[in-house]
Design an enzyme around this catalytic site. Structure first.
Site, PDB file in Angstrom:
ATOM      1  CB  THR A 338      -0.922   0.168   1.076  1.00 50.38           C
ATOM      2  OG1 THR A 338      -1.623   1.168   1.169  1.00 50.38           O
ATOM      3  CG2 THR A 338      -0.107  -0.298   2.548  1.00 50.38           C
ATOM      4  CG  HIS A 391       4.669 -11.321  17.093  1.00 51.33           C
ATOM      5  ND1 HIS A 391       5.372 -12.125  16.690  1.00 51.33           N
ATOM      6  CD2 HIS A 391       5.415 -10.607  17.930  1.00 51.33           C
ATOM      7  CE1 HIS A 391       6.621 -12.193  17.347  1.00 51.33           C
ATOM      8  NE2 HIS A 391       6.568 -10.806  18.150  1.00 51.33           N
TER       9      HIS A 391
END
Length: 420
Positions: A338, A391
């Site tokens: 992006t 994560h």
């Protein structure tokens, strides 16, 4: 009298909002003619007439939410267009018609209650797959409890309900109470605008990503000198040869693909208790439109050269702005890029495009004083880059090294050209 229903659109789409009727009551249609434009979570699609005839009745208005299978209009196969002259026979039979209409209205009252119940069900937050499975099993979504912290119903919740598993009803009750809170009132003038279906979907997915992923962001900066010099040297030859400009996105796309090959867990997703490692490189490129952000996908970016990547991105961008994207253009990406820099963003933390576990954010190029290896100071065109990651399966070490590898390839773009 024949019915026009919302057709099966795609496995991942079970509902939509009527954006625009292309016909009105009394219009003549042929089989296959488009009658309305339906706004779905991803793209706008046209719904076609299954029968030829006259539009006798439109049952849903623009802005109404509808589900697959809903009756939205009726077609009179033997009717005449509204411009035709009324015959005496029609005039004399007008009174019986009125009486029959009143009888129909009486008969439709129970159906109206069912429609109201369906409308309540459509307000429940549920994944498209869950809605489809609930329809197959004949289960009302309002009867299902969700394990999701946001109350979103998933296919496993539907299956559990079907098997008669008992869940705590407390979370569901809390979820129902939230929408009942009073709207804030203002002493000064305001305007309330209904969110489009696509905007609602974007909002729900962004919140879902933040709640369902252990999202962290790591940052670095790239010296864009080499890329800018290379583009300056070769821009004219590139346009002459390929018919398209050499932009920044192709460099970033190729650098991301190279880094993903070295860090395969970032090119993966979580499905239940499994990690799905993707052996392909379909890179989503976020595009801003008037209706919201969409992420069309550049397929097999590893097999394209720089010109191929630039052409794909340009084509997808044009289709996005013209609202011509198809579902196939948006599905199945493995990683997203992006670029907030085109709007002037200097630094940001991009939100994951779930179920992907990584997204790269580009930003504005800004000249800054940089200390060089020989301790001299030079003014260099610098760009901050950000990498958000999940994560749960991506360790901080891998995420940091991934971003460093992207930086290294961007600062030595000649290797990218040779390998690309």
């Amino acid at each position: 009298m024949k019915e026009i229903k919302v057709p099966e659109l795609a496995e991942s789409i079970t509902e939509g909002t009527i954006a625009q009727w292309l016909v009105k009551t009394g219009d003549k249609v042929e089989k296959g003619d488009p009658v309305l434009e339906l706004e779905t979570d991803k793209v706008n699609v046209e719904v076609n007439a299954d029968y030829a005839g006259i539009i006798a009745e439109i049952l849903k208005e623009e802005g109404d939410d509808v589900e697959v299978g809903d009756v939205i209009a009726k077609v009179d196969e033997n009717g005449e267009a509204s411009g035709a002259a009324d015959s005496p026979a029609e005039e004399t039979s007008e009174q019986p018609k009125e009486e029959s209409k009143q009888e129909e209205k009486k008969e439709e009252k129970p159906a109206a209650k069912q429609e109201e119940k369906k409308s309540d069900s459509s307000n429940i937050v549920a994944s498209p797959a869950a809605r489809k499975r609930a329809r197959e099993l004949g289960i009302n979504l309002s009867d299902i409890s969700s394990r999701d912290p946001l109350g979103r119903i998933r296919p496993e919740d539907v299956e559990s309900h079907a098997k008669g598993e008992t869940k705590s009803s407390a979370p569901k009750q809390e979820k129902k109470q939230e929408p009942k809170s009073e709207k804030t009132t203002f002493d000064k003038p305001v305007e309330r605008v209904k969110m489009s279906r696509r905007r609602q979907t974007i909002a729900n997915r962004l919140v879902e990503a933040q709640h369902n992923a252990a999202m962290l962001t790591t940052f670095n900066e790239v010296d864009m000198t080499a890329i800018m010099n290379l583009r300056k040297e070769r821009k004219d030859k590139f346009v002459d040869k390929h018919g398209i400009k050499l932009g920044f996105m192709s460099f970033f796309t190729k650098a991301v693909v190279g880094a993903l090959k070295e860090f395969p867990l970032i090119n993966a997703e979580i499905q239940d208790n499994e990690i799905v490692l993707k052996k392909f490189y379909d890179i989503g490129i976020a595009v801003s439109t008037d209706d919201g952000l969409v992420v069309p996908v550049v397929r097999d970016a590893d097999r394209l050269d720089f010109a191929g990547v630039e052409k794909e991105i340009a084509d997808l961008g044009k289709k996005a702005k013209a609202k011509e994207l198809q579902l196939a253009d948006l599905q199945g990406g493995s990683f997203t890029i992006t670029n907030g820099g085109i709007f002037g963003s200097l630094l940001s933390t991009p939100i994951l495009n779930t179920p992907q576990v990584g997204i790269l954010g580009m930003h504005s190029i800004q000249k800054r004083p940089i200390v060089m290896p020989d301790d001299s100071i030079e003014v260099r065109p610098m760009m901050y880059i950000a990498m958000s990651y999940d994560h749960r399966i991506v360790d901080g070490k891998d995420a940091v090294q991934f971003l460093v590898r992207v930086k290294q390839m961007l600062e030595d773009p000649y290797d990218l050209l040779l390998e690309g």
